[in-house]
Design an enzyme around this catalytic site. Structure first.
Site, PDB file in Angstrom:
ATOM      1  N   GLY A   1     -73.056 -34.686  10.354  1.00 35.46           N
ATOM      2  CA  GLY A   1     -73.841 -33.935  11.327  1.00 35.46           C
ATOM      3  C   GLY A   1     -73.452 -34.070  12.783  1.00 35.46           C
ATOM      4  O   GLY A   1     -73.607 -33.138  13.557  1.00 35.46           O
TER       5      GLY A   1
ATOM      6  N   ASP B   1     -85.198 -37.980  12.796  1.00 37.87           N
ATOM      7  CA  ASP B   1     -86.293 -37.335  12.067  1.00 37.87           C
ATOM      8  C   ASP B   1     -87.320 -38.416  11.713  1.00 37.87           C
ATOM      9  O   ASP B   1     -88.105 -38.810  12.572  1.00 37.87           O
ATOM     10  CB  ASP B   1     -85.686 -36.634  10.846  1.00 37.87           C
ATOM     11  CG  ASP B   1     -86.665 -35.769  10.083  1.00 37.87           C
ATOM     12  OD1 ASP B   1     -87.597 -35.234  10.695  1.00 37.87           O
ATOM     13  OD2 ASP B   1     -86.493 -35.605   8.859  1.00 37.87           O
TER      14      ASP B   1
ATOM     15  N   ASP C   1     -76.783 -29.127   9.211  1.00 35.71           N
ATOM     16  CA  ASP C   1     -76.675 -28.251   8.047  1.00 35.71           C
ATOM     17  C   ASP C   1     -77.984 -28.146   7.280  1.00 35.71           C
ATOM     18  O   ASP C   1     -78.925 -28.908   7.495  1.00 35.71           O
ATOM     19  CB  ASP C   1     -75.629 -28.807   7.084  1.00 35.71           C
ATOM     20  CG  ASP C   1     -76.134 -30.076   6.380  1.00 35.71           C
ATOM     21  OD1 ASP C   1     -76.539 -31.014   7.095  1.00 35.71           O
ATOM     22  OD2 ASP C   1     -76.169 -30.100   5.143  1.00 35.71           O
TER      23      ASP C   1
ATOM     24  N   GLU D   1     -75.567 -39.737  17.004  1.00 30.93           N
ATOM     25  CA  GLU D   1     -76.205 -39.127  15.837  1.00 30.93           C
ATOM     26  C   GLU D   1     -76.703 -37.728  16.190  1.00 30.93           C
ATOM     27  O   GLU D   1     -77.015 -37.438  17.346  1.00 30.93           O
ATOM     28  CB  GLU D   1     -77.345 -40.058  15.373  1.00 30.93           C
ATOM     29  CG  GLU D   1     -78.261 -39.530  14.301  1.00 30.93           C
ATOM     30  CD  GLU D   1     -77.619 -39.328  12.947  1.00 30.93           C
ATOM     31  OE1 GLU D   1     -76.532 -38.720  12.884  1.00 30.93           O
ATOM     32  OE2 GLU D   1     -78.220 -39.751  11.944  1.00 30.93           O
TER      33      GLU D   1
ATOM     34  N   VAL E   1     -83.709 -27.518  11.464  1.00 36.32           N
ATOM     35  CA  VAL E   1     -82.743 -26.858  12.337  1.00 36.32           C
ATOM     36  C   VAL E   1     -81.324 -26.979  11.776  1.00 36.32           C
ATOM     37  O   VAL E   1     -81.005 -27.943  11.086  1.00 36.32           O
ATOM     38  CB  VAL E   1     -82.783 -27.424  13.775  1.00 36.32           C
ATOM     39  CG1 VAL E   1     -84.051 -27.006  14.484  1.00 36.32           C
ATOM     40  CG2 VAL E   1     -82.607 -28.933  13.804  1.00 36.32           C
TER      41      VAL E   1
HETATM   42  P1  IMP Z   1     -84.052 -39.609   9.278  1.00 34.26           P
HETATM   43  O1  IMP Z   1     -83.437 -40.767   8.552  1.00 34.26           O
HETATM   44  O2  IMP Z   1     -85.256 -39.064   8.579  1.00 34.26           O
HETATM   45  O3  IMP Z   1     -84.312 -39.881  10.732  1.00 34.26           O
HETATM   46  O4  IMP Z   1     -83.054 -38.416   9.146  1.00 34.26           O
HETATM   47  C1  IMP Z   1     -81.939 -38.320   9.872  1.00 34.26           C
HETATM   48  C2  IMP Z   1     -80.946 -37.432   9.160  1.00 34.26           C
HETATM   49  O5  IMP Z   1     -81.569 -36.383   8.414  1.00 34.26           O
HETATM   50  C3  IMP Z   1     -80.091 -36.758  10.169  1.00 34.26           C
HETATM   51  O6  IMP Z   1     -78.954 -37.515  10.420  1.00 34.26           O
HETATM   52  C4  IMP Z   1     -79.768 -35.442   9.498  1.00 34.26           C
HETATM   53  O7  IMP Z   1     -78.615 -35.598   8.713  1.00 34.26           O
HETATM   54  C5  IMP Z   1     -80.924 -35.162   8.597  1.00 34.26           C
HETATM   55  N1  IMP Z   1     -81.879 -34.192   9.183  1.00 34.26           N
HETATM   56  C6  IMP Z   1     -83.153 -34.425   9.560  1.00 34.26           C
HETATM   57  N2  IMP Z   1     -83.742 -33.321  10.030  1.00 34.26           N
HETATM   58  C7  IMP Z   1     -82.799 -32.361  10.007  1.00 34.26           C
HETATM   59  C8  IMP Z   1     -82.796 -30.968  10.383  1.00 34.26           C
HETATM   60  O8  IMP Z   1     -83.767 -30.386  10.875  1.00 34.26           O
HETATM   61  N3  IMP Z   1     -81.629 -30.301  10.171  1.00 34.26           N
HETATM   62  C9  IMP Z   1     -80.527 -30.887   9.644  1.00 34.26           C
HETATM   63  N4  IMP Z   1     -80.488 -32.179   9.286  1.00 34.26           N
HETATM   64  C10 IMP Z   1     -81.612 -32.920   9.466  1.00 34.26           C
HETATM   65 MG    MG Z   2     -77.079 -37.144  10.124  1.00 34.70          MG
END
Ligand code: IMP
Ligand code: MG
Length: 181
Positions: free
Chosen positions: A46, A105, A161, A101, A155
């Protein structure tokens, strides 16, 4: 602008992204002027476009490395577990490290990465994230440089993606909710 049919709307256009990346690069360059061993570690896949733009705007000498993680099986449902697919190639011990990064999320991914890297005893560890969805946070994560806060929508574009699609769109856009399963 013609949008793919799965795209609901553009949240951040090319010009806004470029402007913000430049601002971040100026701040980071100022903060690291006295360091000569900065390593940016981009989280694949990403962050690859964000990292490529950021690295060319930095005015401090730095190295680039990558790590590949996976936190989602497919689509948008979070499994909680973070899996390492590829580690960095360089040893980060004793060096100034900045994680780059795409999006924050729930926070699981960055939280995992920060703990992993701190255990390797870098000289310092900071985090630069392009996007953050504050409403979604489940674990606390410290971010030193943030591009944009966005609402809780899926997004795509500018590296991000959905099931490996839409990554190469030049803007950041919200997917239609009915596309996201
Ligand atoms: P987290 O571990 O939940 O903070 O997620 C982080 C990872 O989830 C990011 O590095 C992205 O790869 C993916 N991700 C979270 N939300 C989105 C989004 O809206 N679009 C695309 N990838 C996302
Ligand atoms: Mg990511």
């Amino acid at each position: 602008m013609r949008l793919p049919s799965s795209i609901e709307r553009v949240l951040i256009d090319e010009e806004q992204i470029a402007e913000r990346v430049q601002e971040l690069a100026v701040r980071i360059s100022a903060d690291y002027t006295d360091e000569d061993d900065l390593v940016l570690v981009g989280v694949l896949k990403g962050a690859f476009i964000f990292l490529a733009d950021l690295t060319r705007r930095l005015r401090v000498i730095h190295h680039v490395d990558f790590i590949a993680l996976s936190s989602y099986n497919r689509g948008s449902s979070h499994t909680g577990a973070v899996r390492m697919i590829m580690d960095t190639r360089t040893n980060i011990t004793g060096r100034h490290v900045m994680i780059v990064e795409d999006i924050l999320d729930t926070g699981y991914t960055l939280n995992y990465l920060q703990r992993l890297f701190l255990a390797r005893q870098p000289a310092s560890l900071r985090t630069c994230v392009l996007l953050s969805k504050p409403d979604r946070r489940l674990v606390e994560v410290s971010v030193d440089y943030l591009g944009f806060e966005i609402p809780n929508v899926w997004v795509v574009g500018y590296g991000l993606d959905y099931a490996d699609r839409f990554r190469t769109l030049p803007y950041i856009a919200a997917l239609r909710p009915e596309v996201v399963r």
